[in-house]
Scaffold this motif. Structure first.
Motif, PDB file in Angstrom:
ATOM      1  N   SER A 105      58.545  39.887  41.553  1.00  0.00           N
ATOM      2  CA  SER A 105      57.812  38.833  42.239  1.00  0.00           C
ATOM      3  C   SER A 105      57.232  39.451  43.496  1.00  0.00           C
ATOM      4  O   SER A 105      57.862  40.305  44.121  1.00  0.00           O
ATOM      5  N   SER A 106      56.040  39.055  43.844  1.00  0.00           N
ATOM      6  CA  SER A 106      55.385  39.636  45.006  1.00  0.00           C
ATOM      7  C   SER A 106      54.595  38.563  45.731  1.00  0.00           C
ATOM      8  O   SER A 106      54.124  37.612  45.120  1.00  0.00           O
ATOM      9  N   LEU A 107      54.454  38.740  47.042  1.00  0.00           N
ATOM     10  CA  LEU A 107      53.713  37.788  47.857  1.00  0.00           C
ATOM     11  C   LEU A 107      52.506  38.494  48.460  1.00  0.00           C
ATOM     12  O   LEU A 107      52.632  39.542  49.084  1.00  0.00           O
ATOM     13  N   LEU A 108      51.329  37.931  48.227  1.00  0.00           N
ATOM     14  CA  LEU A 108      50.088  38.454  48.788  1.00  0.00           C
ATOM     15  C   LEU A 108      49.650  37.498  49.889  1.00  0.00           C
ATOM     16  O   LEU A 108      49.412  36.323  49.631  1.00  0.00           O
ATOM     17  N   ASN A 109      49.596  37.985  51.118  1.00  0.00           N
ATOM     18  CA  ASN A 109      49.186  37.168  52.261  1.00  0.00           C
ATOM     19  C   ASN A 109      47.819  37.633  52.749  1.00  0.00           C
ATOM     20  O   ASN A 109      47.609  38.820  52.966  1.00  0.00           O
ATOM     21  N   ILE A 110      46.909  36.675  52.917  1.00  0.00           N
ATOM     22  CA  ILE A 110      45.540  36.969  53.345  1.00  0.00           C
ATOM     23  C   ILE A 110      45.217  36.036  54.507  1.00  0.00           C
ATOM     24  O   ILE A 110      45.445  34.830  54.415  1.00  0.00           O
ATOM     25  N   GLU A 111      44.689  36.573  55.575  1.00  0.00           N
ATOM     26  CA  GLU A 111      44.386  35.759  56.764  1.00  0.00           C
ATOM     27  C   GLU A 111      43.185  34.849  56.527  1.00  0.00           C
ATOM     28  O   GLU A 111      43.228  33.674  56.854  1.00  0.00           O
ATOM     29  N   VAL A 112      42.091  35.368  55.958  1.00  0.00           N
ATOM     30  CA  VAL A 112      40.869  34.589  55.747  1.00  0.00           C
ATOM     31  C   VAL A 112      40.242  34.978  54.410  1.00  0.00           C
ATOM     32  O   VAL A 112      40.154  36.160  54.097  1.00  0.00           O
ATOM     33  N   VAL A 113      39.810  33.974  53.653  1.00  0.00           N
ATOM     34  CA  VAL A 113      39.047  34.226  52.427  1.00  0.00           C
ATOM     35  C   VAL A 113      37.720  33.477  52.558  1.00  0.00           C
ATOM     36  O   VAL A 113      37.678  32.246  52.471  1.00  0.00           O
ATOM     37  N   PRO A 114      36.637  34.208  52.787  1.00  0.00           N
ATOM     38  CA  PRO A 114      35.324  33.547  52.870  1.00  0.00           C
ATOM     39  C   PRO A 114      34.869  33.115  51.475  1.00  0.00           C
ATOM     40  O   PRO A 114      35.491  33.483  50.473  1.00  0.00           O
ATOM     41  N   PRO A 115      33.792  32.340  51.395  1.00  0.00           N
ATOM     42  CA  PRO A 115      33.285  31.963  50.068  1.00  0.00           C
ATOM     43  C   PRO A 115      33.009  33.209  49.219  1.00  0.00           C
ATOM     44  O   PRO A 115      32.506  34.207  49.721  1.00  0.00           O
ATOM     45  N   GLY A 116      33.382  33.150  47.961  1.00  0.00           N
ATOM     46  CA  GLY A 116      33.173  34.275  47.058  1.00  0.00           C
ATOM     47  C   GLY A 116      34.398  34.521  46.201  1.00  0.00           C
ATOM     48  O   GLY A 116      35.362  33.760  46.215  1.00  0.00           O
ATOM     49  N   GLU A 117      34.348  35.621  45.448  1.00  0.00           N
ATOM     50  CA  GLU A 117      35.434  35.997  44.549  1.00  0.00           C
ATOM     51  C   GLU A 117      35.880  37.415  44.898  1.00  0.00           C
ATOM     52  O   GLU A 117      35.046  38.314  45.021  1.00  0.00           O
ATOM     53  N   TYR A 118      37.188  37.607  45.042  1.00  0.00           N
ATOM     54  CA  TYR A 118      37.732  38.887  45.507  1.00  0.00           C
ATOM     55  C   TYR A 118      38.895  39.316  44.624  1.00  0.00           C
ATOM     56  O   TYR A 118      39.620  38.488  44.081  1.00  0.00           O
ATOM     57  N   ILE A 119      39.047  40.639  44.523  1.00  0.00           N
ATOM     58  CA  ILE A 119      40.137  41.212  43.730  1.00  0.00           C
ATOM     59  C   ILE A 119      41.034  42.031  44.654  1.00  0.00           C
ATOM     60  O   ILE A 119      40.559  42.781  45.505  1.00  0.00           O
ATOM     61  N   PHE A 120      42.342  41.869  44.453  1.00  0.00           N
ATOM     62  CA  PHE A 120      43.352  42.657  45.158  1.00  0.00           C
ATOM     63  C   PHE A 120      44.152  43.405  44.105  1.00  0.00           C
ATOM     64  O   PHE A 120      44.525  42.836  43.078  1.00  0.00           O
ATOM     65  N   VAL A 121      44.405  44.686  44.343  1.00  0.00           N
ATOM     66  CA  VAL A 121      45.127  45.509  43.376  1.00  0.00           C
ATOM     67  C   VAL A 121      46.578  45.636  43.825  1.00  0.00           C
ATOM     68  O   VAL A 121      46.861  45.901  44.993  1.00  0.00           O
ATOM     69  N   ARG A 122      47.503  45.467  42.877  1.00  0.00           N
ATOM     70  CA  ARG A 122      48.928  45.627  43.163  1.00  0.00           C
ATOM     71  C   ARG A 122      49.239  47.109  43.302  1.00  0.00           C
ATOM     72  O   ARG A 122      48.925  47.908  42.416  1.00  0.00           O
ATOM     73  N   ILE A 123      49.844  47.503  44.433  1.00  0.00           N
ATOM     74  CA  ILE A 123      50.264  48.888  44.640  1.00  0.00           C
ATOM     75  C   ILE A 123      51.573  49.099  43.881  1.00  0.00           C
ATOM     76  O   ILE A 123      52.515  48.323  44.069  1.00  0.00           O
ATOM     77  N   PRO A 124      51.662  50.108  43.015  1.00  0.00           N
ATOM     78  CA  PRO A 124      52.908  50.320  42.269  1.00  0.00           C
ATOM     79  C   PRO A 124      54.091  50.501  43.217  1.00  0.00           C
ATOM     80  O   PRO A 124      53.998  51.202  44.220  1.00  0.00           O
ATOM     81  N   SER A 125      55.195  49.842  42.892  1.00  0.00           N
ATOM     82  CA  SER A 125      56.374  49.926  43.765  1.00  0.00           C
ATOM     83  C   SER A 125      57.515  50.715  43.134  1.00  0.00           C
ATOM     84  O   SER A 125      58.548  50.910  43.747  1.00  0.00           O
ATOM     85  N   ASN A 126      57.322  51.183  41.913  1.00  0.00           N
ATOM     86  CA  ASN A 126      58.364  51.948  41.243  1.00  0.00           C
ATOM     87  C   ASN A 126      58.466  53.330  41.882  1.00  0.00           C
ATOM     88  O   ASN A 126      57.494  54.090  41.900  1.00  0.00           O
ATOM     89  N   PRO A 127      59.637  53.682  42.448  1.00  0.00           N
ATOM     90  CA  PRO A 127      59.761  54.982  43.122  1.00  0.00           C
ATOM     91  C   PRO A 127      59.575  56.168  42.180  1.00  0.00           C
ATOM     92  O   PRO A 127      59.311  57.275  42.618  1.00  0.00           O
ATOM     93  N   ASN A 128      59.697  55.947  40.870  1.00  0.00           N
ATOM     94  CA  ASN A 128      59.528  57.028  39.897  1.00  0.00           C
ATOM     95  C   ASN A 128      58.063  57.251  39.533  1.00  0.00           C
ATOM     96  O   ASN A 128      57.742  58.159  38.785  1.00  0.00           O
ATOM     97  N   CYS A 129      57.183  56.387  40.033  1.00  0.00           N
ATOM     98  CA  CYS A 129      55.758  56.491  39.712  1.00  0.00           C
ATOM     99  C   CYS A 129      54.962  56.839  40.958  1.00  0.00           C
ATOM    100  O   CYS A 129      55.428  56.657  42.080  1.00  0.00           O
ATOM    101  N   SER A 130      53.741  57.280  40.753  1.00  0.00           N
ATOM    102  CA  SER A 130      52.827  57.505  41.862  1.00  0.00           C
ATOM    103  C   SER A 130      52.487  56.161  42.483  1.00  0.00           C
ATOM    104  O   SER A 130      52.438  55.136  41.807  1.00  0.00           O
TER     105      SER A 130
END
Length: 200
Positions: A105-130
Motif C-alpha cells: 500500500s502506498s500514499l501519493l501526496n500532491i500539493e496542487v493539481v491544476p486542470p489536466g491529466e498527470y501520471i506519477f510513476v511508482r518508484i520500486p521499493s524492493n531492496p533487491n531491485c534497482s
C-alpha cells in the motif's frame, strides 16, 4: 318582546356571527400558512440540492486510477474541472513488481493539481531491485530518482498527453483505494468504495 330585548338578541346574534366568521377566517389563514410553509420547505430543499450540486460540480470532475506498463505501476490523476485542487492524497494498493502474494500500500501526496491529466510513476521499493523508474517523457528510459522521490516512493508529475499506459481494471488488490482533496472553494472531499462524499 320589547325593543331592549330585541337589540340584545340582535347584538348576541351579531357577536355569534362575527365569532363564526373569525373562526372561519382563522382556519383559512391557518390553511394558507401551512400551504406557504410547505412551499417554503420545498424551495429550501430545492435550494439545498442546488447548493449540493454546485458544490459537487468540481469534485465530480476529479478522478484517479492505477495503470501499468512494462511491470511498473503508475497513477493517473485527472482534473477535468477548470480550477486547481489542493492537498491531494491518493491511497494505492498493488502487488509488488515481482508479483508475489504480498500486497503493498502506498500514499501519493500532491500539493496542487491544476486542470489536466498527470501520471506519477511508482518508484520500486524492493531492496533487491534497482530503484530506477521509467521516465514517460524520455521514451520510458530508466531514470534514477531524486532523494525526495525515493523517500516519497513516487516520481514527479508527467503530463499524460501522448503517454500510453494500460489501466488496471480487474484486480481488487491493484487499485486506487481512496482519493481525498480540497476543491477550489476550500471544501474537502473523499472518493472511496462508498462513492464521493464531503470529508468531515
Amino acid at each position: 318582546m320589547d325593543i331592549g330585548n330585541l337589540s340584545e338578541v340582535t347584538g348576541a346574534l351579531t357577536a355569534v356571527a362575527a365569532l363564526i366568521a373569525a373562526i372561519y377566517a382563522a382556519r383559512q389563514a391557518n390553511k394558507q400558512l401551512k400551504a406557504m410553509n410547505a412551499q417554503l420547505e420545498l424551495e429550501r430543499v430545492k435550494d439545498n440540492r442546488a447548493v449540493e450540486v454546485l458544490e459537487q460540480s468540481q469534485a465530480s470532475l476529479i478522478s484517479a486510477w492505477l495503470t501499468s506498463r512494462d511491470w511498473f505501476s503508475y497513477v493517473t490523476v485527472k482534473n477535468s474541472s477548470p480550477a486547481s485542487i489542493f492537498k491531494v492524497s491518493i491511497e494505492v494498493s498493488f502487488r509488488t513488481n515481482d508479483y508475489k502474494e504480498a500486497v503493498e500500500s502506498s500514499l501519493l501526496n500532491i500539493e496542487v493539481v491544476p486542470p489536466g491529466e498527470y501520471i506519477f510513476v511508482r518508484i520500486p521499493s524492493n531492496p533487491n531491485c534497482s530503484d530506477e523508474y521509467p521516465n514517460p517523457t524520455n521514451g520510458f528510459k530508466l531514470t534514477k530518482p531524486s532523494p525526495h522521490q525515493k523517500e516519497s516512493g513516487w516520481s514527479h508529475a508527467f503530463p499524460a498527453t501522448g503517454i500510453r499506459t494500460s489501466p488496471v481494471l480487474n484486480s481488487p488488490n491493484w487499485r486506487v483505494v481512496k482519493l481525498s482533496f480540497t476543491d477550489s472553494h476550500g471544501v474537502c472531499w473523499v472518493r472511496d468504495d462508498s462513492g464521493l462524499m464531503k470529508s468531515k
